[in-house]
Design a protein around this motif. Structure first.
Motif, PDB file in Angstrom:
ATOM      1  N   VAL A 258      30.685  36.737  37.612  1.00  0.00           N
ATOM      2  CA  VAL A 258      31.515  37.930  37.401  1.00  0.00           C
ATOM      3  C   VAL A 258      30.983  39.100  38.228  1.00  0.00           C
ATOM      4  O   VAL A 258      31.751  39.828  38.865  1.00  0.00           O
ATOM      5  CB  VAL A 258      31.604  38.293  35.901  1.00  0.00           C
ATOM      6  N   MET A 259      29.658  39.271  38.243  1.00  0.00           N
ATOM      7  CA  MET A 259      29.067  40.352  39.031  1.00  0.00           C
ATOM      8  C   MET A 259      29.396  40.178  40.518  1.00  0.00           C
ATOM      9  O   MET A 259      29.809  41.135  41.184  1.00  0.00           O
ATOM     10  CB  MET A 259      27.558  40.389  38.799  1.00  0.00           C
TER      11      MET A 259
ATOM     12  N   VAL B  96      33.169  40.907  41.205  1.00  0.00           N
ATOM     13  CA  VAL B  96      33.509  42.335  41.248  1.00  0.00           C
ATOM     14  C   VAL B  96      33.114  42.931  42.606  1.00  0.00           C
ATOM     15  O   VAL B  96      33.881  43.681  43.221  1.00  0.00           O
ATOM     16  CB  VAL B  96      32.838  43.105  40.090  1.00  0.00           C
ATOM     17  N   ILE B  97      31.935  42.575  43.080  1.00  0.00           N
ATOM     18  CA  ILE B  97      31.479  43.076  44.381  1.00  0.00           C
ATOM     19  C   ILE B  97      32.374  42.546  45.499  1.00  0.00           C
ATOM     20  O   ILE B  97      32.802  43.303  46.382  1.00  0.00           O
ATOM     21  CB  ILE B  97      30.005  42.711  44.624  1.00  0.00           C
TER      22      ILE B  97
ATOM     23  N   LEU C 273      35.429  41.578  45.238  1.00  0.00           N
ATOM     24  CA  LEU C 273      36.738  42.215  45.087  1.00  0.00           C
ATOM     25  C   LEU C 273      36.726  43.601  45.727  1.00  0.00           C
ATOM     26  O   LEU C 273      37.674  43.982  46.425  1.00  0.00           O
ATOM     27  CB  LEU C 273      37.129  42.301  43.618  1.00  0.00           C
ATOM     28  N   TRP C 274      35.638  44.360  45.528  1.00  0.00           N
ATOM     29  CA  TRP C 274      35.558  45.668  46.169  1.00  0.00           C
ATOM     30  C   TRP C 274      35.543  45.534  47.695  1.00  0.00           C
ATOM     31  O   TRP C 274      36.219  46.283  48.388  1.00  0.00           O
ATOM     32  CB  TRP C 274      34.348  46.465  45.708  1.00  0.00           C
TER      33      TRP C 274
ATOM     34  N   ILE D 105      36.843  49.509  40.138  1.00  0.00           N
ATOM     35  CA  ILE D 105      36.166  48.399  40.823  1.00  0.00           C
ATOM     36  C   ILE D 105      35.104  48.950  41.769  1.00  0.00           C
ATOM     37  O   ILE D 105      33.985  48.438  41.836  1.00  0.00           O
ATOM     38  CB  ILE D 105      37.175  47.512  41.586  1.00  0.00           C
ATOM     39  N   HIS D 106      35.429  50.020  42.496  1.00  0.00           N
ATOM     40  CA  HIS D 106      34.468  50.633  43.414  1.00  0.00           C
ATOM     41  C   HIS D 106      33.243  51.142  42.655  1.00  0.00           C
ATOM     42  O   HIS D 106      32.100  50.915  43.073  1.00  0.00           O
ATOM     43  CB  HIS D 106      35.130  51.767  44.190  1.00  0.00           C
TER      44      HIS D 106
ATOM     45  N   VAL E 275      32.022  50.185  39.705  1.00  0.00           N
ATOM     46  CA  VAL E 275      31.226  49.075  39.173  1.00  0.00           C
ATOM     47  C   VAL E 275      30.471  48.377  40.307  1.00  0.00           C
ATOM     48  O   VAL E 275      29.271  48.091  40.189  1.00  0.00           O
ATOM     49  CB  VAL E 275      32.111  48.067  38.395  1.00  0.00           C
ATOM     50  N   ALA E 276      31.157  48.118  41.416  1.00  0.00           N
ATOM     51  CA  ALA E 276      30.511  47.461  42.552  1.00  0.00           C
ATOM     52  C   ALA E 276      29.379  48.322  43.108  1.00  0.00           C
ATOM     53  O   ALA E 276      28.321  47.806  43.461  1.00  0.00           O
ATOM     54  CB  ALA E 276      31.536  47.159  43.642  1.00  0.00           C
TER      55      ALA E 276
ATOM     56  N   TYR F 175      27.150  45.467  50.349  1.00  0.00           N
ATOM     57  CA  TYR F 175      27.604  44.910  49.084  1.00  0.00           C
ATOM     58  C   TYR F 175      27.435  43.390  49.065  1.00  0.00           C
ATOM     59  O   TYR F 175      27.143  42.802  48.026  1.00  0.00           O
ATOM     60  CB  TYR F 175      29.069  45.275  48.827  1.00  0.00           C
TER      61      TYR F 175
END
Length: 100
Positions: free
Chosen positions: A25-26, A29-30, A32-33, A51-52, A54-55, A79
């Motif tokens: 998941v971590m 998210v990265i 995805l950003w 998202i930005h 969290v990433a 990232y």
């Protein structure tokens, strides 16, 4: 009734699975950003901004490890290092938990 060894093994397997899921998941998210950035997503959008944020929090330790003159390379590498690290470390820990 399961033996102590079977119960311990099942607990280790569940813990390993949980660690692997968290790492995935971590990294997701990265990634995805990175994708949103490369696609020039509207950073005024609430979801894109979330998202930005969290990433950025997840990759805060790796983002400035290297500097590049092109912004997109900085985002992908900065990232990306964090995403790969979470996957490698998370799955290594999960593998050790599976074996115990």
């Amino acid at each position: 009734m399961p033996t102590h060894t079977q119960a311990h093994s099942r607990g280790s397997t569940q813990a390993g699975r949980a660690v692997a899921i968290v790492a995935d998941v971590m990294a997701f998210v990265i990634a995805l950003w990175i994708l949103l950035y490369l696609l020039d997503a509207n950073q005024g959008n609430t979801l894109v901004d979330f998202i930005h944020d969290v990433a950025t929090w997840l990759a805060g330790w790796s983002y400035d490890l290297f500097t590049f003159s092109r912004a997109w390379v900085q985002v992908v590498v900065g990232y990306g290092i964090a995403a790969v690290a979470y996957l490698v470390i998370g799955h290594a820990v999960a593998g050790r938990l599976y074996r115990h």
